[in-house]
Design a protein around this motif. Structure first.
Motif, short mmCIF file in Angstrom:
data_model
loop_
_atom_site.label_atom_id
_atom_site.label_comp_id
_atom_site.label_asym_id
_atom_site.label_seq_id
_atom_site.Cartn_x
_atom_site.Cartn_y
_atom_site.Cartn_z
N VAL A 339 0.84 -1.20 0.00
CA VAL A 339 0.00 0.00 0.00
C VAL A 339 0.87 1.26 0.00
CG1 VAL A 339 -1.80 1.27 1.22
CG2 VAL A 339 -1.85 -1.23 1.19
N VAL A 340 1.95 1.24 0.77
CA VAL A 340 2.85 2.38 0.78
C VAL A 340 3.53 2.53 -0.57
CG1 VAL A 340 4.88 3.39 1.89
CG2 VAL A 340 3.19 2.17 3.27
N PRO A 379 -0.71 3.39 -11.54
CA PRO A 379 -1.58 3.10 -10.38
C PRO A 379 -2.60 2.01 -10.68
CG PRO A 379 -1.43 5.47 -10.80
CD PRO A 379 -0.86 4.78 -12.00
N CYS A 380 -3.07 1.37 -9.62
CA CYS A 380 -4.12 0.36 -9.73
C CYS A 380 -5.49 1.02 -9.63
CB CYS A 380 -3.93 -0.71 -8.66
SG CYS A 380 -4.09 -0.07 -6.96
N GLU A 381 -6.52 0.21 -9.61
CA GLU A 381 -7.88 0.74 -9.46
C GLU A 381 -8.08 1.27 -8.04
OE1 GLU A 381 -9.91 1.39 -11.65
OE2 GLU A 381 -9.83 -0.04 -13.30
N GLU A 382 -9.01 2.19 -7.88
CA GLU A 382 -9.22 2.85 -6.59
C GLU A 382 -9.66 1.86 -5.51
OE1 GLU A 382 -8.23 6.12 -6.43
OE2 GLU A 382 -7.65 5.37 -8.40
N GLY A 388 -6.35 -2.42 0.00
CA GLY A 388 -5.03 -3.00 0.20
C GLY A 388 -4.71 -4.19 -0.68
N ARG A 389 -5.57 -4.50 -1.65
CA ARG A 389 -5.31 -5.62 -2.57
C ARG A 389 -4.58 -5.06 -3.81
NH1 ARG A 389 -10.78 -6.67 -1.18
NH2 ARG A 389 -11.43 -5.95 -3.26
N ILE A 390 -3.29 -4.86 -3.68
CA ILE A 390 -2.50 -4.19 -4.71
C ILE A 390 -1.93 -5.21 -5.68
CG2 ILE A 390 -0.66 -2.53 -5.15
CD1 ILE A 390 -2.88 -1.46 -3.33
N PRO A 391 -2.30 -5.16 -6.97
CA PRO A 391 -1.73 -6.09 -7.96
C PRO A 391 -0.35 -5.61 -8.41
CG PRO A 391 -3.27 -4.62 -9.04
CD PRO A 391 -3.30 -4.26 -7.57
N PRO A 392 0.41 -6.45 -9.09
CA PRO A 392 1.68 -5.99 -9.66
C PRO A 392 1.43 -4.84 -10.64
CG PRO A 392 1.56 -8.39 -9.70
CD PRO A 392 0.20 -7.89 -9.30
N PRO A 393 2.22 -3.79 -10.59
CA PRO A 393 1.93 -2.62 -11.42
C PRO A 393 2.25 -2.86 -12.89
CG PRO A 393 4.01 -2.30 -10.25
CD PRO A 393 3.43 -3.59 -9.75
N ALA A 394 1.46 -2.19 -13.76
CA ALA A 394 1.76 -2.11 -15.19
C ALA A 394 2.57 -0.85 -15.42
CB ALA A 394 0.47 -2.10 -15.99
#
Length: 656
Positions: A339-340, A379-382, A388-394
């Protein structure tokens, strides 16, 4: 506790000779001296004796009662004697209206208007009957309902009788008001007094700083979602291992105070936030960038644009110095917390977007960060960020190559917002357009059109999958519409001279007029109408970013330029577009001072155009070639627009 002994009532039972039973004295006279005056005891001391009230009649015969005439109480009374009418007395049943008509069908059913069946004590034992001795009744105890509640011994509660009313509905002791503390109050205002109070727990009182913090996340965070989500922010703050959060907290309080009636605290919070950012002990890190960016947005919306530009230059320099624009920054400074890490990526990209919007709407800066190399993850979706469910970034190269790589992938709304502001940067870098057929226009229009054409189905409007407003797509769409106006308006045939006073967001750009609408005019008007349509979203408008103020103002300039023409066929539709924009600026002005300035300028230009059109309409030459229906329609539309503007102005003036 005080008690009263009012006059004893006369009996309402009839005598054997058909007359009502009265005292041995003549009708209307008192039976004893004790009933001619009432005595009171206050704290055990006798009160002053009052003179006897005037004589009254205990009852009226049916004939006088039916005619609402005063009866002398004799048998027969003087009126029945003079009219040779049978004089009959019956006991009074005041307050009882009798059973309803269907009572005969169901005699066991009670109604609101029927008297309840009598099963209580006799007249002699009823404490509320007139003339009865006060009775002490112990107050109910809460422990009777809940044995766990133990209260101290309570003193008894005393009920005092109600003084009798005369025929006019007034208390017989007319020299004393029913609300006088020395006289008996009516039953509806009678209070119970006890020696002990029920325990009451006061709710926690929130401080202004706490309310500002909550207001930030309620009104502002969704529009610029780079600060940590509320729960994660409070968790790290409680742990106390991240001193940089204190600088961000100071900026958060300043932004939150803009949405509250904080008074002088707004200026105090601003000074404190800037002071903490420039303390020698403040670490130059990502939290400092977040704090500065929040202050910049607040200053820009509060008409302190010069100060905002100064801080923006510092913020951009600090961000580049700490390598916020590099891919590895998030992992190096995220401490293994996804998240950070996502917050750092969002901080760079929101700084990128805000730099572009400030440059686009004010036309003073040149979008510095557009030329800075970066490889920050997207960034991921809001909802993923908030939970806190952060996927690997594109990455941006994935976004640019998606069409040719054959990869069917949907990117986040934040990513499409970045792509929209990147198109603005490309437009700002193009050479000056010299003529309407310039190839540069076609290249920029291709960028804007491709952005719209290749949006996934779920991103084509401003609603997410849960039918709630997607603020990131909302901003992406209005950025694209604003780019369309900025590209085509200089080449349109909408004379901008009538609206040159509307310059709160950007300097006036002269546009010559023409006899016919060309393609650039059509693009300009269509984009302005789309912006006005965005005002209708079912969400409080103050929850949008304050940059929407200047986009609505840009749309208003187009609408007013069109209205300034001599005759418009769709004036009714135009009136609705202008009305939407005026209402939006009015709502935004409750928070943002820049919106209030824009509202006043748009309103002033509208009044000036109206006066100019009225002056032209006086001349008969103005209406040459117009049918009577066109004349009436034009005049009515103009009058309707101005009446609505004046109504809005009155509401704003009268608002607290």
């Amino acid at each position: 506790m005080e008690t009263f002994s009012p006059e004893a009532p006369h009996s309402s039972a009839a005598s054997t000779n058909g007359s009502p039973a009265v005292s041995s004295d003549s009708p209307g006279t008192a039976t004893s001296s004790s009933s001619n005056a009432f005595s009171a005891t206050i704290d055990g001391r006798p009160s002053q004796q009052h003179p006897a009230p005037p004589p009254s009649v205990p009852a009226a015969c049916l004939a006088c009662r039916g005619k609402h005439l005063k009866c002398d109480g004799n048998t027969p009374c003087s009126r029945c004697t003079s009219s040779a009418t049978e004089c009959i007395y019956v006991a009074s049943r005041r307050g009882y209206k009798g059973p309803r008509r269907n009572a005969a069908q169901n005699p066991n059913k009670r109604h609101a208007s029927s008297s309840p069946p009598y099963s209580g004590p006799t007249v002699e034992s009823c404490p509320m009957m007139l003339g009865h001795t006060p009775v002490s009744i112990p107050a109910p105890s809460l422990s009777a309902f809940n044995p766990a509640i133990v209260l101290p011994e309570q003193s008894p509660v005393s009920y005092a009788p109600t003084p009798a009313l005369n025929h006019a509905g007034l208390y017989r002791n007319s020299f004393a008001s029913p609300l006088d503390p020395n006289t008996m109050a009516p039953p509806s205002t009678m209070a119970l007094t006890t020696s002990s109070a029920i325990p009451h727990v006061q709710p926690p009182v929130t401080t202004l700083a706490e309310r500002c913090f909550d207001a930030f996340y309620h009104y502002f965070h969704a529009a610029h979602p780079f600060v940590l989500p509320k729960e994660y922010f409070l968790r790290l703050l409680k742990e106390g291992n991240t001193p940089g959060l204190n600088v961000v907290m100071a900026a958060i309080r300043y932004i939150g105070s803009l949405f509250l009636d904080a008074g002088p605290a707004k200026a105090t919070y601003l000074e404190e936030a800037i002071r903490q950012c420039y303390l020698p002990t403040t670490t130059k890190d990502g939290f400092l960038i977040q704090a500065l960016l929040l202050i910049i947005i607040g200053l820009d919306g509060s008409c302190q644009q010069e100060k905002a530009r100064e801080l923006l230059a510092d913020c951009e320099r600090f961000a580049i110095e700490i390598d916020l624009n590099k891919r590895q920054f998030a992992s190096l400074h995220g401490h293994g917390n996804p998240v950070v890490e996502e917050s750092w990526r969002r901080t760079w990209w929101d700084l990128f977007v805000c730099d572009g919007m400030i440059a686009g709407v004010h036309r003073i800066t040149n979008f510095l960060l557009f030329d800075i190399q970066n490889d920050v993850g997207l960034p991921c979706e809001e909802q993923q960020y908030l939970t806190g469910r952060i996927p690997p970034p594109a990455y941006m190269e994935d976004f640019d190559d998606q069409l040719f790589s054959g990869e069917d992938r949907e990117f986040s709304s934040f990513t499409y917002r970045i792509a929209a502001i990147r198109n603005l940067g490309r437009m700002m870098r193009m050479p000056q357009i010299m003529y309407p057929g310039d190839d540069t226009i076609s290249r920029i229009e291709a960028l804007l059109t491709n952005w719209r054409l290749h949006l996934p189905e779920s991103k084509r409007d401003d609603l997410n999958k849960n039918c709630k407003l997607d603020e990131m797509m909302f901003q992406a769409h209005f950025i694209t519409h604003a780019c369309t106006i900025m590209l085509h308006q200089p080449l349109s045939q909408l004379d901008s001279s009538p609206v040159q006073a509307v310059n709160s967001c950007a300097p006036h750009r002269p546009v010559p007029s023409g006899d016919n609408f060309n393609a650039h005019t059509r693009h300009t008007i269509t984009a302005a109408c789309e912006i006005s349509k965005m005002v209708t979203q079912a969400v409080p408008i103050i929850q949008h970013t304050h940059f929407f103020t200047c986009v609505v103002t840009l749309s208003s300039i187009v609408h007013l330029s069109k209205w300034a023409l001599y005759f418009i066929e769709d004036e009714e539709d135009l009136r609705q577009q202008i009305r939407l924009n005026i209402g939006a600026l009015n709502k935004l002005s409750k928070v943002w001072k820049a919106a209030n300035t824009a509202w006043g300028q748009v309103k002033g230009v509208a009044q000036e155009i109206y006066r100019e059109k009225k002056a032209h309409q006086i001349s008969p030459a103005f209406w040459v070639g117009f049918t009577q229906e066109q004349m009436i329609s034009s005049i009515q539309a103009d009058e309707g627009i101005m009446s609505e503007f004046n109504s809005m102005l009155t509401q704003v003036t009268q608002a607290p």
